[in-house]
Design a protein around this motif. Structure first.
Motif, PDB file in Angstrom:
ATOM      1  N   LEU A  11       0.848  -1.234   0.020  1.00  0.00           N
ATOM      2  CA  LEU A  11      -0.031   0.145   0.002  1.00  0.00           C
ATOM      3  C   LEU A  11       0.968   1.419  -0.004  1.00  0.00           C
ATOM      4  CD1 LEU A  11      -2.892   1.600   0.312  1.00  0.00           C
ATOM      5  CD2 LEU A  11      -2.742   1.096   2.413  1.00  0.00           C
ATOM      6  N   THR A  12       1.947   1.323   0.603  1.00  0.00           N
ATOM      7  CA  THR A  12       2.716   2.462   0.843  1.00  0.00           C
ATOM      8  C   THR A  12       3.578   2.699  -0.037  1.00  0.00           C
ATOM      9  OG1 THR A  12       4.147   1.451   2.502  1.00  0.00           O
ATOM     10  CG2 THR A  12       2.191   2.545   3.402  1.00  0.00           C
ATOM     11  N   LYS A  13       3.900   1.781  -1.255  1.00  0.00           N
ATOM     12  CA  LYS A  13       4.461   2.156  -2.093  1.00  0.00           C
ATOM     13  C   LYS A  13       4.130   2.544  -3.454  1.00  0.00           C
ATOM     14  CE  LYS A  13       8.131  -0.558  -4.789  1.00  0.00           C
ATOM     15  NZ  LYS A  13       8.878  -1.890  -5.238  1.00  0.00           N
ATOM     16  N   PRO A  14       4.464   3.824  -3.863  1.00  0.00           N
ATOM     17  CA  PRO A  14       3.871   4.384  -5.156  1.00  0.00           C
ATOM     18  C   PRO A  14       4.073   3.476  -6.246  1.00  0.00           C
ATOM     19  CG  PRO A  14       5.121   5.949  -3.672  1.00  0.00           C
ATOM     20  CD  PRO A  14       5.326   4.848  -3.434  1.00  0.00           C
ATOM     21  N   VAL A  15       3.140   3.263  -7.161  1.00  0.00           N
ATOM     22  CA  VAL A  15       3.065   2.604  -8.361  1.00  0.00           C
ATOM     23  C   VAL A  15       3.507   3.773  -9.448  1.00  0.00           C
ATOM     24  CG1 VAL A  15       1.704   1.687 -10.251  1.00  0.00           C
ATOM     25  CG2 VAL A  15       0.965   1.408  -7.976  1.00  0.00           C
ATOM     26  N   PRO A  16       4.591   3.314 -10.425  1.00  0.00           N
ATOM     27  CA  PRO A  16       5.093   4.209 -11.304  1.00  0.00           C
ATOM     28  C   PRO A  16       4.135   4.985 -12.141  1.00  0.00           C
ATOM     29  CG  PRO A  16       6.334   2.046 -11.135  1.00  0.00           C
ATOM     30  CD  PRO A  16       5.042   1.977 -10.541  1.00  0.00           C
ATOM     31  N   LEU A  17       4.136   6.042 -12.392  1.00  0.00           N
ATOM     32  CA  LEU A  17       3.072   6.761 -12.963  1.00  0.00           C
ATOM     33  C   LEU A  17       3.695   8.011 -13.805  1.00  0.00           C
ATOM     34  CD1 LEU A  17      -0.171   7.346 -12.759  1.00  0.00           C
ATOM     35  CD2 LEU A  17       0.313   8.895 -11.181  1.00  0.00           C
ATOM     36  N   ASP A  18       3.218   7.601 -15.241  1.00  0.00           N
ATOM     37  CA  ASP A  18       3.692   8.692 -16.163  1.00  0.00           C
ATOM     38  C   ASP A  18       2.264   9.574 -16.584  1.00  0.00           C
ATOM     39  OD1 ASP A  18       1.848   7.187 -17.915  1.00  0.00           O
ATOM     40  OD2 ASP A  18       3.333   6.079 -18.969  1.00  0.00           O
ATOM     41  N   ALA A  19       2.506  10.528 -17.249  1.00  0.00           N
ATOM     42  CA  ALA A  19       1.355  11.449 -17.539  1.00  0.00           C
ATOM     43  C   ALA A  19       0.386  10.837 -18.067  1.00  0.00           C
ATOM     44  CB  ALA A  19       1.972  12.541 -18.522  1.00  0.00           C
ATOM     45  N   GLU A  20       0.318   9.713 -18.787  1.00  0.00           N
ATOM     46  CA  GLU A  20      -1.176   9.429 -19.299  1.00  0.00           C
ATOM     47  C   GLU A  20      -1.649   8.190 -18.473  1.00  0.00           C
ATOM     48  OE1 GLU A  20       1.755   9.630 -21.389  1.00  0.00           O
ATOM     49  OE2 GLU A  20       1.192  11.513 -22.058  1.00  0.00           O
ATOM     50  N   GLY A  21      -0.627   7.859 -17.441  1.00  0.00           N
ATOM     51  CA  GLY A  21      -1.031   6.610 -16.825  1.00  0.00           C
ATOM     52  C   GLY A  21      -0.814   5.176 -17.466  1.00  0.00           C
ATOM     53  N   SER A  22      -0.191   5.161 -18.521  1.00  0.00           N
ATOM     54  CA  SER A  22       0.065   3.885 -19.205  1.00  0.00           C
ATOM     55  C   SER A  22       1.088   3.118 -18.413  1.00  0.00           C
ATOM     56  CB  SER A  22       0.754   4.294 -20.427  1.00  0.00           C
ATOM     57  OG  SER A  22       1.501   5.021 -20.854  1.00  0.00           O
ATOM     58  N   SER A  23       1.920   3.696 -17.803  1.00  0.00           N
ATOM     59  CA  SER A  23       2.938   2.792 -17.201  1.00  0.00           C
ATOM     60  C   SER A  23       2.318   1.930 -15.976  1.00  0.00           C
ATOM     61  CB  SER A  23       3.986   3.763 -16.231  1.00  0.00           C
ATOM     62  OG  SER A  23       3.060   4.631 -15.143  1.00  0.00           O
ATOM     63  N   VAL A  24       1.133   2.203 -15.395  1.00  0.00           N
ATOM     64  CA  VAL A  24       0.264   1.382 -14.455  1.00  0.00           C
ATOM     65  C   VAL A  24       0.184   0.102 -14.919  1.00  0.00           C
ATOM     66  CG1 VAL A  24      -1.546   1.277 -12.887  1.00  0.00           C
ATOM     67  CG2 VAL A  24      -0.619   3.657 -13.261  1.00  0.00           C
ATOM     68  N   GLU A  25      -0.289  -0.017 -16.020  1.00  0.00           N
ATOM     69  CA  GLU A  25      -0.575  -1.384 -16.485  1.00  0.00           C
ATOM     70  C   GLU A  25       0.595  -2.420 -16.514  1.00  0.00           C
ATOM     71  OE1 GLU A  25      -2.225  -3.578 -20.644  1.00  0.00           O
ATOM     72  OE2 GLU A  25      -3.150  -1.786 -19.874  1.00  0.00           O
ATOM     73  N   SER A  26       1.708  -1.659 -16.930  1.00  0.00           N
ATOM     74  CA  SER A  26       3.040  -2.514 -16.851  1.00  0.00           C
ATOM     75  C   SER A  26       3.309  -2.895 -15.603  1.00  0.00           C
ATOM     76  CB  SER A  26       4.065  -1.827 -17.711  1.00  0.00           C
ATOM     77  OG  SER A  26       4.549  -0.759 -17.139  1.00  0.00           O
TER      78      SER A  26
END
Length: 239
Positions: A205-220
């Protein structure tokens, strides 16, 4: 009140919530309960004397004792928790229930118009489903923008807006970016923790998910269509 609108179209209307809370007296919790979210809230709201606003508080409960989400924060040591809701029915109920807890303040207020609060008066705003409800209703874009602008206004510089939502980054990031100036981090939490908080979580929970401007990095990072609630930690940026 009679209406031709579907229930979700009425989510931004006071009459809908007054009617719902009048006819459904059992407590109802949107998304996650405080024990599941506490580690993240403690991370971004580290000082117990910081002033916190819970928007759209409803009558949400703990999984063990029918205590409100806001009460969970006070039990965790937070000293100044203000909760608002558009429904006078639910606010009257919560005021009676917690009349002996001065740290808990309940006010009837529309999150789209919080003029009763001064600019930069809160360290944190917590939203557990309120923006989602507005986005399901009529005039969703107008009302959601009004809400986000008000949240930004009442936050102090570097204050945090913690948004718990089902909305994936490709939908929510654009809305957030177009409303106000935020520095945004993304966390995720298993939906299953809503009912089984003692289970071992799949995501940290406390670890951020990699996030780019479009949010496409989240799926990977977490896969396609994960069974999670998204938590956007939006830090107010001034100037």
């Amino acid at each position: 009140m009679a209406s031709s609108e579907t229930p979700t179209q009425s989510y931004s209307e006071k009459w809908y919530w007054d009617d719902r809370y009048t006819n459904e007296s059992e407590p109802f919790d949107w998304y996650q309960k405080y024990p599941s979210l506490a580690p993240l809230i403690n991370l971004y709201v580290p000082h117990r004397n910081q002033r916190v606003l819970v928007v759209g508080c409803g009558n949400s409960v703990f999984f063990w004792n029918n205590a409100a989400f806001s009460e969970g924060m006070v039990d965790d040591g937070y000293e100044d928790v203000v909760s608002i809701d558009i429904s006078s029915v639910v606010i009257d109920t919560m005021l009676k229930k917690y009349s002996d807890r001065p740290q808990l303040k309940y006010l009837k207020m529309d999150v789209r118009d919080m003029k009763a609060f001064e600019d930069a008066s809160f360290d944190a705003v917590i939203d557990k489903g309120t923006l989602d409800s507005i986005l399901c209703g009529s005039n969703s874009r107008q009302y959601s923008t009004q809400m986000l602008e008000e949240v930004w206004r009442v936050l102090k510089d570097k204050g945090v807006y913690i948004l718990i939502t089902y909305g994936a980054p490709n939908y929510r990031l654009r809305l957030l970016d177009e409303s106000c100036s935020w520095a945004t981090k993304l966390h995720v939490i298993d939906k299953s923790l809503t009912d089984q908080p003692s289970d071992t979580p799949k995501w940290e929970l406390t670890k951020p998910v990699p996030l780019d401007a479009e949010g496409s990095s989240v799926e990977s990072a977490i896969g396609k269509s994960p069974d999670v609630h998204y938590i956007y930690v939006c830090i107010k940026v001034c100037g």
